[in-house]
Design a protein around this motif. Structure first.
Motif, PDB file in Angstrom:
ATOM      1  N   ARG A  28       0.792  -1.224   0.000  1.00 20.18           N
ATOM      2  CA  ARG A  28       0.000   0.000   0.000  1.00 20.18           C
ATOM      3  C   ARG A  28       0.832   1.285   0.000  1.00 20.18           C
ATOM      4  O   ARG A  28       0.340   2.334  -0.432  1.00 20.18           O
ATOM      5  N   LEU A  29       2.069   1.220   0.509  1.00 15.13           N
ATOM      6  CA  LEU A  29       2.862   2.445   0.633  1.00 15.13           C
ATOM      7  C   LEU A  29       4.156   2.413  -0.164  1.00 15.13           C
ATOM      8  O   LEU A  29       5.011   3.285   0.000  1.00 15.13           O
ATOM      9  N   SER A  30       4.319   1.452  -1.052  1.00 12.31           N
ATOM     10  CA  SER A  30       5.571   1.298  -1.796  1.00 12.31           C
ATOM     11  C   SER A  30       5.887   2.519  -2.668  1.00 12.31           C
ATOM     12  O   SER A  30       7.057   2.818  -2.901  1.00 12.31           O
ATOM     13  N   ARG A  31       4.874   3.240  -3.123  1.00 20.74           N
ATOM     14  CA  ARG A  31       5.140   4.389  -3.995  1.00 20.74           C
ATOM     15  C   ARG A  31       5.858   5.520  -3.260  1.00 20.74           C
ATOM     16  O   ARG A  31       6.404   6.418  -3.881  1.00 20.74           O
ATOM     17  N   TYR A  32       5.870   5.471  -1.922  1.00 17.67           N
ATOM     18  CA  TYR A  32       6.560   6.482  -1.125  1.00 17.67           C
ATOM     19  C   TYR A  32       7.901   5.985  -0.590  1.00 17.67           C
ATOM     20  O   TYR A  32       8.568   6.692   0.163  1.00 17.67           O
ATOM     21  N   GLU A  33       8.292   4.781  -0.954  1.00 18.51           N
ATOM     22  CA  GLU A  33       9.458   4.133  -0.358  1.00 18.51           C
ATOM     23  C   GLU A  33      10.708   5.010  -0.380  1.00 18.51           C
ATOM     24  O   GLU A  33      11.442   5.084   0.604  1.00 18.51           O
ATOM     25  N   SER A  34      10.958   5.702  -1.453  1.00 14.69           N
ATOM     26  CA  SER A  34      12.164   6.524  -1.551  1.00 14.69           C
ATOM     27  C   SER A  34      12.090   7.772  -0.673  1.00 14.69           C
ATOM     28  O   SER A  34      13.114   8.406  -0.412  1.00 14.69           O
ATOM     29  N   ARG A  35      10.897   8.110  -0.200  1.00 13.05           N
ATOM     30  CA  ARG A  35      10.726   9.336   0.577  1.00 13.05           C
ATOM     31  C   ARG A  35      10.518   9.079   2.066  1.00 13.05           C
ATOM     32  O   ARG A  35      10.370  10.020   2.836  1.00 13.05           O
ATOM     33  N   LEU A  36      10.480   7.798   2.457  1.00 16.52           N
ATOM     34  CA  LEU A  36      10.263   7.443   3.857  1.00 16.52           C
ATOM     35  C   LEU A  36      11.468   6.690   4.394  1.00 16.52           C
ATOM     36  O   LEU A  36      11.994   5.802   3.728  1.00 16.52           O
ATOM     37  N   SER A  37      11.877   7.021   5.604  1.00 16.45           N
ATOM     38  CA  SER A  37      12.979   6.280   6.209  1.00 16.45           C
ATOM     39  C   SER A  37      12.465   5.104   7.029  1.00 16.45           C
ATOM     40  O   SER A  37      13.136   4.082   7.137  1.00 16.45           O
ATOM     41  N   ALA A  68       8.789  16.036   9.869  1.00 16.71           N
ATOM     42  CA  ALA A  68       8.278  15.512  11.133  1.00 16.71           C
ATOM     43  C   ALA A  68       7.497  14.219  10.887  1.00 16.71           C
ATOM     44  O   ALA A  68       6.887  14.045   9.825  1.00 16.71           O
ATOM     45  N   PRO A  69       7.506  13.309  11.868  1.00 11.02           N
ATOM     46  CA  PRO A  69       6.733  12.065  11.729  1.00 11.02           C
ATOM     47  C   PRO A  69       5.240  12.349  11.565  1.00 11.02           C
ATOM     48  O   PRO A  69       4.720  13.351  12.048  1.00 11.02           O
ATOM     49  N   VAL A  70       4.555  11.450  10.863  1.00  9.81           N
ATOM     50  CA  VAL A  70       3.129  11.547  10.594  1.00  9.81           C
ATOM     51  C   VAL A  70       2.466  10.310  11.191  1.00  9.81           C
ATOM     52  O   VAL A  70       2.951   9.197  10.993  1.00  9.81           O
ATOM     53  N   THR A  71       1.361  10.492  11.921  1.00 13.85           N
ATOM     54  CA  THR A  71       0.682   9.371  12.563  1.00 13.85           C
ATOM     55  C   THR A  71      -0.794   9.366  12.209  1.00 13.85           C
ATOM     56  O   THR A  71      -1.437  10.411  12.182  1.00 13.85           O
ATOM     57  N   VAL A  72      -1.317   8.156  11.942  1.00 17.44           N
ATOM     58  CA  VAL A  72      -2.753   7.967  11.725  1.00 17.44           C
ATOM     59  C   VAL A  72      -3.210   6.771  12.557  1.00 17.44           C
ATOM     60  O   VAL A  72      -2.413   5.888  12.885  1.00 17.44           O
ATOM     61  N   LYS A  88      -5.030   3.156   4.361  1.00 19.20           N
ATOM     62  CA  LYS A  88      -5.718   4.064   3.437  1.00 19.20           C
ATOM     63  C   LYS A  88      -5.562   5.516   3.905  1.00 19.20           C
ATOM     64  O   LYS A  88      -5.265   6.409   3.109  1.00 19.20           O
ATOM     65  N   LYS A  89      -5.741   5.736   5.209  1.00 20.51           N
ATOM     66  CA  LYS A  89      -5.572   7.087   5.751  1.00 20.51           C
ATOM     67  C   LYS A  89      -4.144   7.586   5.549  1.00 20.51           C
ATOM     68  O   LYS A  89      -3.922   8.740   5.184  1.00 20.51           O
ATOM     69  N   MET A  90      -3.171   6.707   5.802  1.00 23.03           N
ATOM     70  CA  MET A  90      -1.777   7.111   5.665  1.00 23.03           C
ATOM     71  C   MET A  90      -1.460   7.444   4.210  1.00 23.03           C
ATOM     72  O   MET A  90      -0.771   8.431   3.932  1.00 23.03           O
ATOM     73  N   GLY A  91      -1.955   6.640   3.280  1.00 20.59           N
ATOM     74  CA  GLY A  91      -1.737   6.920   1.860  1.00 20.59           C
ATOM     75  C   GLY A  91      -2.287   8.283   1.475  1.00 20.59           C
ATOM     76  O   GLY A  91      -1.613   9.071   0.794  1.00 20.59           O
ATOM     77  N   SER A  92      -3.500   8.580   1.934  1.00 20.80           N
ATOM     78  CA  SER A  92      -4.108   9.883   1.636  1.00 20.80           C
ATOM     79  C   SER A  92      -3.306  11.022   2.254  1.00 20.80           C
ATOM     80  O   SER A  92      -3.087  12.058   1.621  1.00 20.80           O
ATOM     81  N   HIS A  93      -2.873  10.811   3.481  1.00 20.35           N
ATOM     82  CA  HIS A  93      -2.121  11.866   4.163  1.00 20.35           C
ATOM     83  C   HIS A  93      -0.770  12.107   3.481  1.00 20.35           C
ATOM     84  O   HIS A  93      -0.367  13.254   3.291  1.00 20.35           O
ATOM     85  N   LEU A  94      -0.082  11.036   3.115  1.00 20.93           N
ATOM     86  CA  LEU A  94       1.202  11.197   2.440  1.00 20.93           C
ATOM     87  C   LEU A  94       1.037  11.815   1.062  1.00 20.93           C
ATOM     88  O   LEU A  94       1.871  12.607   0.629  1.00 20.93           O
ATOM     89  N   ASP A  95      -0.053  11.477   0.355  1.00 21.92           N
ATOM     90  CA  ASP A  95      -0.343  12.139  -0.925  1.00 21.92           C
ATOM     91  C   ASP A  95      -0.423  13.645  -0.721  1.00 21.92           C
ATOM     92  O   ASP A  95       0.117  14.428  -1.510  1.00 21.92           O
ATOM     93  N   SER A  96      -1.102  14.052   0.336  1.00 22.56           N
ATOM     94  CA  SER A  96      -1.268  15.475   0.625  1.00 22.56           C
ATOM     95  C   SER A  96       0.068  16.121   0.982  1.00 22.56           C
ATOM     96  O   SER A  96       0.423  17.179   0.438  1.00 22.56           O
TER      97      SER A  96
END
Length: 104
Positions: A28-37, A68-72, A88-96
C-alpha cells in the motif's frame, strides 16, 4: 524503507501476522518508499479478551525523510480492517504532504 510491526500483549504477534502486516505496508505504501525512512505499525486490542465492536486498533507512524513524523489511527472489528483503514488514511495523508512539497 524500514518497517517495524509492534503488537500489544493481547495480540498474538506471530510470524505470520508480522509477515502479513509488512506485506500490506509494502503493497500500500511502496510508492513512497524513496521518501520514507521508516514505518512503524502498532496493533492492539483495546478491550482485551472481551469482544466488542471496533475494538481492534492500528496506529501507523511514518517518518518522511527530513520532515516531522506523521501518525494515523484506525479502529475496526478485525485487525485486517483496522490495518486497511489506517493504511488508506496514511496513503491519503502522504499524498497530501508530498503533493504540497512537490507543488513548491
Amino acid at each position: 524503507m524500514q518497517i517495524q510491526i509492534n503488537t500489544t500483549n493481547d495480540i498474538d504477534g506471530s510470524a505470520a501476522l508480522i509477515s502479513h502486516a509488512e506485506s500490506q505496508v509494502r503493497d500500500r505504501l511502496s510508492r513512497y518508499e524513496s521518501r520514507l525512512s521508516r514505518i512503524e505499525m502498532h496493533l492492539g486490542d483495546e478491550n482485551g479478551s472481551r469482544d466488542s465492536a471496533q475494538d481492534k486498533r492500528c496506529v501507523i507512524e511514518a517518518r518522511p525523510t527530513g520532515l516531522a513524523p506523521v501518525t494515523v489511527t484506525d479502529h475496526g472489528n478485525t485487525l485486517e480492517s483496522a490495518m486497511g483503514g489506517a493504511l488508506k488514511k496514511m496513503g491519503s495523508h502522504l499524498d497530501s504532504v508530498f503533493g504540497k512539497l512537490d507543488a513548491r
